[in-house]
Design a protein around this motif. Structure first.
Motif, PDB file in Angstrom:
ATOM      1  N   SER A 164       1.001  -1.361   0.045  1.00 32.68           N
ATOM      2  CA  SER A 164      -0.031  -0.100  -0.001  1.00 32.68           C
ATOM      3  C   SER A 164       0.756   1.427  -0.071  1.00 32.68           C
ATOM      4  O   SER A 164       0.246   2.228  -0.026  1.00 32.68           O
ATOM      5  CB  SER A 164      -1.072  -0.077   1.138  1.00 32.68           C
ATOM      6  OG  SER A 164      -0.260   0.179   2.403  1.00 32.68           O
ATOM      7  N   TYR A 166       2.554   2.059  -2.248  1.00 32.72           N
ATOM      8  CA  TYR A 166       2.337   2.245  -3.537  1.00 32.72           C
ATOM      9  C   TYR A 166       0.812   3.181  -3.959  1.00 32.72           C
ATOM     10  O   TYR A 166      -0.027   2.401  -3.398  1.00 32.72           O
ATOM     11  CB  TYR A 166       2.614   1.308  -4.599  1.00 32.72           C
ATOM     12  CG  TYR A 166       4.173   0.870  -4.763  1.00 32.72           C
ATOM     13  CD1 TYR A 166       5.161   1.573  -5.403  1.00 32.72           C
ATOM     14  CD2 TYR A 166       4.432  -0.308  -4.058  1.00 32.72           C
ATOM     15  CE1 TYR A 166       6.438   1.319  -5.335  1.00 32.72           C
ATOM     16  CE2 TYR A 166       5.821  -0.594  -3.922  1.00 32.72           C
ATOM     17  CZ  TYR A 166       6.899  -0.070  -4.701  1.00 32.72           C
ATOM     18  OH  TYR A 166       8.222  -0.338  -4.632  1.00 32.72           O
ATOM     19  N   SER A 167       0.846   4.151  -4.458  1.00 35.80           N
ATOM     20  CA  SER A 167      -0.301   4.692  -4.853  1.00 35.80           C
ATOM     21  C   SER A 167      -1.255   4.201  -5.759  1.00 35.80           C
ATOM     22  O   SER A 167      -2.528   4.236  -5.910  1.00 35.80           O
ATOM     23  CB  SER A 167      -0.345   6.093  -5.011  1.00 35.80           C
ATOM     24  OG  SER A 167       0.404   6.325  -6.376  1.00 35.80           O
ATOM     25  N   SER A 168      -0.647   3.218  -6.547  1.00 36.07           N
ATOM     26  CA  SER A 168      -1.288   2.402  -7.516  1.00 36.07           C
ATOM     27  C   SER A 168      -2.124   1.417  -6.926  1.00 36.07           C
ATOM     28  O   SER A 168      -2.346   0.951  -5.830  1.00 36.07           O
ATOM     29  CB  SER A 168      -0.418   1.765  -8.700  1.00 36.07           C
ATOM     30  OG  SER A 168       0.716   1.001  -7.968  1.00 36.07           O
ATOM     31  N   LYS A 204       1.417   6.353   6.772  1.00 35.62           N
ATOM     32  CA  LYS A 204       0.349   6.721   5.784  1.00 35.62           C
ATOM     33  C   LYS A 204      -1.116   6.180   6.292  1.00 35.62           C
ATOM     34  O   LYS A 204      -1.898   7.323   6.279  1.00 35.62           O
ATOM     35  CB  LYS A 204       0.446   5.651   4.551  1.00 35.62           C
ATOM     36  CG  LYS A 204      -0.326   5.965   3.312  1.00 35.62           C
ATOM     37  CD  LYS A 204      -0.283   5.380   2.130  1.00 35.62           C
ATOM     38  CE  LYS A 204      -1.360   5.490   0.945  1.00 35.62           C
ATOM     39  NZ  LYS A 204      -0.898   4.466  -0.319  1.00 35.62           N
ATOM     40  N   GLN A 208      -3.665   9.516   7.152  1.00 31.43           N
ATOM     41  CA  GLN A 208      -4.971   9.549   6.534  1.00 31.43           C
ATOM     42  C   GLN A 208      -6.261   9.400   7.559  1.00 31.43           C
ATOM     43  O   GLN A 208      -7.308   9.815   6.947  1.00 31.43           O
ATOM     44  CB  GLN A 208      -4.841   8.171   5.345  1.00 31.43           C
ATOM     45  CG  GLN A 208      -3.904   8.458   4.204  1.00 31.43           C
ATOM     46  CD  GLN A 208      -4.175   7.327   3.320  1.00 31.43           C
ATOM     47  OE1 GLN A 208      -4.645   6.143   3.708  1.00 31.43           O
ATOM     48  NE2 GLN A 208      -3.536   7.562   2.192  1.00 31.43           N
ATOM     49  N   PRO A 409       8.691   3.792  -3.853  1.00 35.23           N
ATOM     50  CA  PRO A 409       7.327   4.305  -3.581  1.00 35.23           C
ATOM     51  C   PRO A 409       7.398   5.821  -3.986  1.00 35.23           C
ATOM     52  O   PRO A 409       8.414   6.433  -3.687  1.00 35.23           O
ATOM     53  CB  PRO A 409       7.005   4.009  -2.097  1.00 35.23           C
ATOM     54  CG  PRO A 409       7.758   2.897  -1.805  1.00 35.23           C
ATOM     55  CD  PRO A 409       9.163   3.110  -2.647  1.00 35.23           C
ATOM     56  N   GLU A 410       6.113   6.227  -4.397  1.00 30.09           N
ATOM     57  CA  GLU A 410       6.086   7.657  -4.678  1.00 30.09           C
ATOM     58  C   GLU A 410       6.568   8.672  -3.560  1.00 30.09           C
ATOM     59  O   GLU A 410       7.151   9.740  -3.783  1.00 30.09           O
ATOM     60  CB  GLU A 410       4.765   8.050  -4.830  1.00 30.09           C
ATOM     61  CG  GLU A 410       4.233   7.609  -6.130  1.00 30.09           C
ATOM     62  CD  GLU A 410       3.980   6.403  -6.210  1.00 30.09           C
ATOM     63  OE1 GLU A 410       3.732   5.520  -5.171  1.00 30.09           O
ATOM     64  OE2 GLU A 410       3.595   5.570  -7.263  1.00 30.09           O
ATOM     65  N   GLN A 411       6.386   8.325  -2.395  1.00 31.43           N
ATOM     66  CA  GLN A 411       6.936   9.216  -1.387  1.00 31.43           C
ATOM     67  C   GLN A 411       8.355   9.029  -1.123  1.00 31.43           C
ATOM     68  O   GLN A 411       8.955  10.342  -0.863  1.00 31.43           O
ATOM     69  CB  GLN A 411       6.430   8.657   0.197  1.00 31.43           C
ATOM     70  CG  GLN A 411       6.611   9.466   1.369  1.00 31.43           C
ATOM     71  CD  GLN A 411       5.972   9.006   2.603  1.00 31.43           C
ATOM     72  OE1 GLN A 411       5.183   8.043   2.672  1.00 31.43           O
ATOM     73  NE2 GLN A 411       6.336   9.524   3.888  1.00 31.43           N
TER      74      GLN A 411
END
Length: 443
Positions: A164, A166-168, A204, A208, A409-411
């Motif tokens: 998770s 990864y945002s995909s 994350k 959230q 990962p994007e972060q």
């Protein structure tokens, strides 16, 4: 020849008969003292070391002093460590929302959090270890049952897959995660990278869902292993940041209320109170982490105080500025709590120190790491990382490094992009006087 001094304690003036009588009197005195000691021991044997009234958990000395407490004294002693860590360091206020990282082990089974808003997060790593789906479902089912049976009010449970980060979608994220771990050739590097990704997943979830504290169950036993392994990996500069009660370098500050508790104590508490634990299916640690764990276990078997000694030694290291939580002036918080915050936490007008962090593990960078900036000019996408990540996670081939960046990962990728040469140009100017030009010799 005998001396005439009456106060002389030597044997120079004693005859043989007097010496024999003195030895006999001394033996009688020692025997009397031994009988008194034996009588005292017999009168206290089989009783709790603390209250001297109740039966101990175990009379076997191999179980350590904690096993020789009665159940009430043992439980009070362990809960006292928890309360002292929380209150003396002002790590949690009654108005906080705390997300507990739940692994299913004894360190996660603490029931002494009735005051704070509490949520529970479990990170599912089955995609990494190729665990059969039925076994994964059983573990998750046990975790749900444990959380449902916790004391009211009900706790929100978050089951988070490791991919998770990864945002995909989960399928694509699982594939990217597999490629990322396969790109790391060192076994220790893969284990450490997975640990960093686990922290990202917890951060994350906490961010959230409105939590402002992340509680980890790291105890003395685990921290002692980390102290030695971090030293072996060359992470001595950043080590003080990892062994404190509070770590606020993350978006959601991390707190360690079980920092003073032994894993053996927590296991015993679960057995006494009948708390169910979950055995996670993971591959055994190899490389440095596995060797250090075995080494510390051997030390603990030889001397039960070894882990505490390692922890106390590491605790003497000077913490970083971010090992405190910024003070918040809230009238809803009790006066006693605000006073503790003023003593232990940062003042509102204080700012965190300008530390630079590794873009992979978020460890503070030492001066030698910053001096390595001159090696980054060969490719534009490079970013500064600590020496441990550089040698154990990043490939040696520059082209492979760029490929690994695309799998992050994007972060992490955003952090690497933000911390590249543009970000560090100002730091390079600050240390320019310490750098050698290409034509200069170190001598």
């Amino acid at each position: 020849m005998a001396c005439s001094a009456s106060a002389c304690q030597s044997n120079c003036y004693k005859t043989q008969q007097e010496e024999e009588e003195a030895v006999k009197d001394n033996n009688n005195t020692n025997s009397f003292a031994a009988n008194i000691s034996s009588s005292n021991n017999n009168s206290n044997s089989g009783l709790c070391l603390k209250c001297k009234a109740n039966q101990p958990i175990s009379s076997n000395s191999d179980g350590g002093d904690d096993a020789r407490f009665c159940i009430d004294c043992f439980r009070g002693n362990l809960f006292g460590k928890f309360r002292f860590a929380v209150t003396s360091n002002a790590m949690i206020a009654p108005t906080d929302n705390v997300l507990v990282a739940f692994s299913g082990g004894p360190s996660s089974r603490d029931r002494s959090l009735p005051v704070f808003g509490v949520g529970v997060a479990f990170v599912d790593e089955s995609s990494v270890y190729s665990v059969p789906s039925n076994e994964t479902d059983k573990v998750i089912g046990d975790v749900r049952l444990i959380v449902e049976n916790l004391a009211p009010p009900s706790k929100e449970l978050y089951i988070v897959s490791i991919e998770s980060v990864y945002s995909s979608d989960s399928g694509e994220g699982r594939e990217r995660l597999k490629k990322l771990l396969d790109a790391v050739g060192d076994a220790t590097g893969r284990e450490d990278l997975l640990l960093h990704l686990r922290m990202l997943a917890l951060q994350k979830v906490a961010s959230q869902n409105g939590y402002n504290r992340l509680l980890l169950g790291s105890c003395v036993s685990r921290i002692a292993c980390h102290v030695i392994s971090a030293t072996v990996k060359g992470q001595g500069y950043s080590l003080p940041a990892d062994v404190q009660y509070v770590d606020a370098r993350w978006e959601i500050p991390v707190v360690l209320p079980l920092r003073d508790c032994l894993a053996k104590e927590l296991t015993m508490l679960c057995r006494i109170d009948g708390l169910k634990t979950v055995e996670l299916i993971r591959s055994p640690c190899t490389g440095i982490n596995g060797l250090v764990s075995s080494f510390v276990t051997l030390l603990q078997e030889e001397n039960p105080s070894r882990e505490c000694t390692i922890m106390r030694t590491a605790g003497k290291l000077i913490p970083f500025h971010f090992n405190k939580i910024e003070e918040i002036d809230d009238s809803n918080v009790l006066l006693a709590t605000r006073r503790r915050q003023k003593r232990y936490n940062l003042k509102p007008n204080e700012s965190f120190s300008s530390e630079s962090f590794c873009f992979i593990c978020n460890s503070p960078l030492s001066r030698s790491d910053l001096l390595s900036l001159k090696n980054l000019e060969s490719h534009k996408t490079s970013s500064v990382c600590c020496s441990s990540c550089q040698f154990q996670i990043l490939p040696q081939d520059p082209s492979s490094v760029n490929e690994l960046y695309t799998l992050l990962p994007e972060q992490l990728f955003a952090r690497a992009k933000h911390d590249n040469l543009d970000h560090y140009s100002a730091l390079r100017e600050q240390i320019q006087d310490c750098l050698l030009s290409e034509g200069e010799d170190e001598t």
